[in-house]
Design a protein around this motif. Structure first.
Motif, PDB file in Angstrom:
ATOM      1  N   ASN A  48      13.065 -19.151  -5.883  1.00  0.00           N
ATOM      2  CA  ASN A  48      13.085 -20.742  -5.893  1.00  0.00           C
ATOM      3  C   ASN A  48      13.657 -21.396  -4.918  1.00  0.00           C
ATOM      4  O   ASN A  48      14.150 -22.350  -4.759  1.00  0.00           O
ATOM      5  CB  ASN A  48      14.536 -20.934  -7.129  1.00  0.00           C
ATOM      6  N   HIS A  68       7.684 -27.376  -3.760  1.00  0.00           N
ATOM      7  CA  HIS A  68       8.160 -28.182  -4.759  1.00  0.00           C
ATOM      8  C   HIS A  68       9.494 -27.293  -5.279  1.00  0.00           C
ATOM      9  O   HIS A  68       9.363 -26.698  -6.327  1.00  0.00           O
ATOM     10  CB  HIS A  68       7.078 -27.990  -6.114  1.00  0.00           C
ATOM     11  N   ILE A  70      12.193 -28.334  -6.379  1.00  0.00           N
ATOM     12  CA  ILE A  70      12.567 -28.828  -7.825  1.00  0.00           C
ATOM     13  C   ILE A  70      12.238 -28.203  -8.833  1.00  0.00           C
ATOM     14  O   ILE A  70      12.881 -27.543  -9.565  1.00  0.00           O
ATOM     15  CB  ILE A  70      12.854 -30.325  -7.860  1.00  0.00           C
ATOM     16  N   ALA A  71      10.732 -28.294  -8.843  1.00  0.00           N
ATOM     17  CA  ALA A  71      10.077 -27.745  -9.896  1.00  0.00           C
ATOM     18  C   ALA A  71      10.594 -26.090 -10.136  1.00  0.00           C
ATOM     19  O   ALA A  71      10.642 -25.627 -11.234  1.00  0.00           O
ATOM     20  CB  ALA A  71       8.624 -27.847  -9.780  1.00  0.00           C
ATOM     21  N   ARG A  73      13.136 -24.405  -8.945  1.00  0.00           N
ATOM     22  CA  ARG A  73      14.325 -24.139  -9.410  1.00  0.00           C
ATOM     23  C   ARG A  73      14.628 -24.475 -10.755  1.00  0.00           C
ATOM     24  O   ARG A  73      15.499 -23.780 -11.602  1.00  0.00           O
ATOM     25  CB  ARG A  73      15.491 -24.981  -8.496  1.00  0.00           C
ATOM     26  N   SER A  74      13.936 -25.432 -11.439  1.00  0.00           N
ATOM     27  CA  SER A  74      14.013 -25.716 -12.824  1.00  0.00           C
ATOM     28  C   SER A  74      13.336 -24.647 -13.803  1.00  0.00           C
ATOM     29  O   SER A  74      13.699 -24.518 -14.905  1.00  0.00           O
ATOM     30  CB  SER A  74      13.878 -27.033 -13.255  1.00  0.00           C
ATOM     31  N   SER A  75      11.991 -24.169 -13.269  1.00  0.00           N
ATOM     32  CA  SER A  75      11.403 -22.946 -13.903  1.00  0.00           C
ATOM     33  C   SER A  75      11.859 -21.660 -13.713  1.00  0.00           C
ATOM     34  O   SER A  75      11.660 -20.995 -14.555  1.00  0.00           O
ATOM     35  CB  SER A  75       9.979 -22.975 -13.451  1.00  0.00           C
ATOM     36  N   ASN A 102      21.690 -33.009 -12.584  1.00  0.00           N
ATOM     37  CA  ASN A 102      21.121 -33.328 -11.321  1.00  0.00           C
ATOM     38  C   ASN A 102      19.791 -33.635 -11.519  1.00  0.00           C
ATOM     39  O   ASN A 102      18.957 -33.987 -10.601  1.00  0.00           O
ATOM     40  CB  ASN A 102      21.513 -31.899 -10.732  1.00  0.00           C
ATOM     41  N   LEU A 103      19.111 -33.104 -12.624  1.00  0.00           N
ATOM     42  CA  LEU A 103      17.693 -33.681 -12.771  1.00  0.00           C
ATOM     43  C   LEU A 103      17.560 -35.167 -13.240  1.00  0.00           C
ATOM     44  O   LEU A 103      16.376 -35.712 -13.453  1.00  0.00           O
ATOM     45  CB  LEU A 103      16.921 -32.583 -13.932  1.00  0.00           C
ATOM     46  N   MET A 150      18.481 -25.638 -17.629  1.00  0.00           N
ATOM     47  CA  MET A 150      17.477 -26.192 -16.800  1.00  0.00           C
ATOM     48  C   MET A 150      15.868 -26.025 -17.499  1.00  0.00           C
ATOM     49  O   MET A 150      15.091 -26.401 -17.132  1.00  0.00           O
ATOM     50  CB  MET A 150      17.355 -25.395 -15.359  1.00  0.00           C
TER      51      MET A 150
END
Lengths: 242, 234, 196
Positions: A48, A68, A70-71, A73-75, A102-103, A150
């Motif tokens: 991540n 990417h 953020i993508a 860390r959320s995946s 946070n998102l 998330m």
């Protein structure tokens, strides 16, 4: 899907990962074994973007983690050792909501995710409780819920059983098994394979920054002992059905 | 110890921002009016606030006992002089009244503590202070609430371990520096782990703002707060 | 699944900032926990805590900005009701009318000044590498500011003269605070704690 392509990383000129390539498919339950210092933690933190490789690339769902974050860390939800130090709020619900807040998600969506994440770790309705009053196993599960909120495709856990007694360890394992069944990819890094191997589709063993073994559990266990990994008797690890 | 207690009093139903406004208004008014009449009015208002918020008076006074000692010391020091007449009671009257109004402000503040969960205070900070400072302040306050019991336990462990190793025979300097080194290095170790976990959960500058909304109950609270501030002009 | 633009508006906090901020928040919590650590001290009716030592450590190990911010976080949490002030009290009224609240208000400035002198600016250096006289000057300057804040607040709130205030809330504590100053020096010389 998480893809490592020729990832090399060093710290203070000491190589930690050397030319690691592997693919972790969606829905797979992977046990990452290896002694302390074998490079497990460093490998996981590439998933991540908490660590960026010196060379090579890491892709999550086909997209570069470095570009990417953020993508990624959320995946890829990540739970570290010492859950007690990972909470950002004094109460359960406020902590689990941290990721989705946070998102920038809408309030109703955040509440839905918090409820769903707590349900997934068997802590429904406990959102108002003070984290400080929970047992070690419950704290581990709140930390997992924080990552699940998330809505990741993969859940990565680094030494999740450290400091847990047997009942707490079983309660965490049970939840991982349920999550795996519902389709979440699970990666558990541990130097202690008891019980968890029985749940795995695949065992990857690290040694000196290399992938030394990558095979289904029944084949992988042969020879792991020589790496300083505690290998359970196969019977003991067969806890898949409970 | 004074902490938030779930209840259904009027104060529990108010928005934290109106409670803070009343608190600040009360402090300004009480500190401005030191006349006996002003103090009577402040006493009555403080009493009303304490009763409606169900603040336990004796327990609260006990919690503030050390502040009370210092408050009492002020008037005593001013009464004493290093020369004839040595003790002049009338010199102590002003400071005594001043100490009393300070005590009233402390008591009213107990009403805020008892009726406001951390979630509300945090939301009030984030909604009042814009941008990055508000984000860091509100998250930081939540972190202090979260880690206070953890670090209290750390310090207790450190002191117990020192006592077990003949710690009482060591010098005060050695003890203070050992507590400092061990306490701070443990806190920093925890902080570094926390930082990773916060990053993994996308700690961002622009999160969803916490829900907070004024109700009709808050109107009289703001009227009261404004009246208290305006009483400066009287 | 995530689409290409879904997270475009999310503005991540930079990694170094997260790390400094987490340390500042934990030091603020340590400051609150230190309110319980008392040292026996015959000259004072109230217990003497190690809190001033934590203010010194904030300036020394977090630098002027994050050190000062850390103590501000401590004050804000206390105002919001965390039991972090002396004798485990909290609440906005403590900052508004406690007779010794001037010390609290001066703490962040004390940490800022210690940080500015020791680090000679905003970039952090390892306090163990800073010449000892500079460390001592920094800590002393911070302590003097804290005393100035505490004394003038008390004089204003209670209506005493400055010297009467100093006799009540400052002078009796000088030996105890010099002990904490010495402890801070011992900690710096030990070189065991790293800055970010």
């Amino acid at each position: 899907m998480i893809e490592f392509d020729s990832v090399t990383y060093g710290f203070d000129d000491v190589p930690v990962l050397e030319d690691v390539s592997l693919t972790l498919a969606d829905g797979e339950f992977v046990v990452l074994a290896g002694a302390n210092g074998s490079g497990k933690t460093t490998l996981l933190r590439h998933c991540n973007g908490l660590i960026e490789p010196d060379s090579g690339t890491v892709l999550v769902d086909g997209r570069s983690v470095a570009e990417h974050p953020i993508a990624a860390r959320s995946s890829v939800g990540m739970v570290f050792q010492h859950p007690r130090d990972q909470f950002v709020a004094a109460t359960v619900g406020a902590d689990v909501a941290f990721g989705p807040e946070n998102l920038g998600l809408a309030r109703e969506e955040i509440e839905r995710r918090v409820d769903a994440a707590l349900e997934a770790v068997n802590l429904s309705g406990r959102d108002g409780e003070r984290i400080d009053t929970l047992s070690g196993g419950e704290q581990s599960r709140v930390a997992i819920a924080g990552a699940l909120a998330m809505e990741p495709t993969h859940l990565v856990l680094d030494e999740p059983f450290t400091g847990l007694d047997d009942p707490a360890r079983r309660s965490v394992l049970e939840r991982l098994e349920a999550l795996s069944r519902s389709g979440t990819g699970i990666v558990v890094a541990t130097h202690d394979l008891r019980d968890v191997v029985g749940l795995a589709d695949r065992v990857i063993a690290m040694r000196d920054g290399h992938v030394a073994v990558d095979a289904p559990p029944e084949r992988a266990l042969e020879g792991l002992e020589s790496f300083g990994i505690r290998v359970p008797k196969l019977k003991a690890c067969d806890t898949g059905e409970r | 110890m004074l902490t938030y207690e779930p209840d259904d009093t009027l104060a529990h139903r108010l928005d934290p921002r109106s409670k803070l406004a009343v608190q600040i208004g009360f402090a300004i008014a009480a500190l401005a009016h030191t006349t006996p009449a002003g103090l009577v009015a402040s006493t009555l208002l403080a009493g009303a606030i304490l009763v409606t918020t169900r603040v336990p008076l004796w327990r609260t006074l006990w919690a503030y006992r050390f502040a009370l000692v210092v408050l009492a010391a002020g008037p005593l020091v001013t009464m004493v002089s290093l020369g004839s007449p040595w003790v002049e009671p009338s010199d102590g009257v002003g400071p005594a009244l001043a100490s009393y109004r300070a005590l009233l402000v402390l008591l009213v503040s107990a009403a805020y503590v008892r009726s406001t969960p951390i979630r509300d205070s945090r939301a009030a900070i984030q909604r009042t202070i814009p941008g990055k400072p508000g984000r860091l302040l509100s998250t930081g306050v939540a972190l202090v609430f979260r880690f206070l019991p953890v670090l209290q336990r750390d310090l207790r462990t450190i002191r117990d371990a020192m006592a077990a190793r003949l710690g009482t025979e060591r010098s005060a300097l050695e003890r203070a520096s050992t507590i400092g080194i061990l306490g701070l290095s443990r806190a920093f170790t925890r902080a570094d782990r926390l930082a990773l976990a916060m990053q993994a959960r996308c700690f961002s500058w622009n999160p969803t703002l916490p829900h907070l909304s004024f109700s009709r109950l808050d109107v009289p609270a703001f009227v009261l707060a404004s009246a208290l501030v305006l009483s400066l002009l009287v | 699944m995530n689409t290409e633009n879904e997270h475009e508006s999310v503005d991540l906090v930079d990694g170094t900032v997260v790390r400094q901020f987490a340390r500042a928040a934990l030091l603020a919590a340590l400051m609150g926990a230190a309110a319980l650590v008392t040292i026996p001290y015959p000259l004072s009716p109230a217990p003497v805590t190690l809190q001033v030592l934590v203010v010194f450590l904030a300036g020394l190990y977090l630098g002027p900005l994050w050190g000062g911010a850390s103590i501000v976080l401590y004050l804000a949490a206390g105002a919001a009701g965390a039991p972090v002030f002396s004798n485990m009290t909290g609440g906005p009224g403590v900052l508004l009318s406690e007779p010794t609240a001037g010390f609290l208000w001066a703490f962040p400035i004390g940490a800022l000044v210690v940080g500015l002198v020791v680090h000679r600016g905003l970039t952090l250096r390892d306090p163990a590498d800073v010449p000892l006289p500079i460390v001592v000057v920094g800590l002393t300057a911070g302590l003097i500011l804290i005393y100035a804040g505490g004394t003038s607040w008390f004089a204003w709130l209670i209506g005493t003269s400055l010297s009467e205030a100093a006799v009540t809330v400052a002078i009796p504590f000088v030996p105890a605070d010099l002990l904490k100053l010495a402890a801070a020096v011992v900690i710096v010389r030990s070189g065991t704690i790293d800055t970010v």
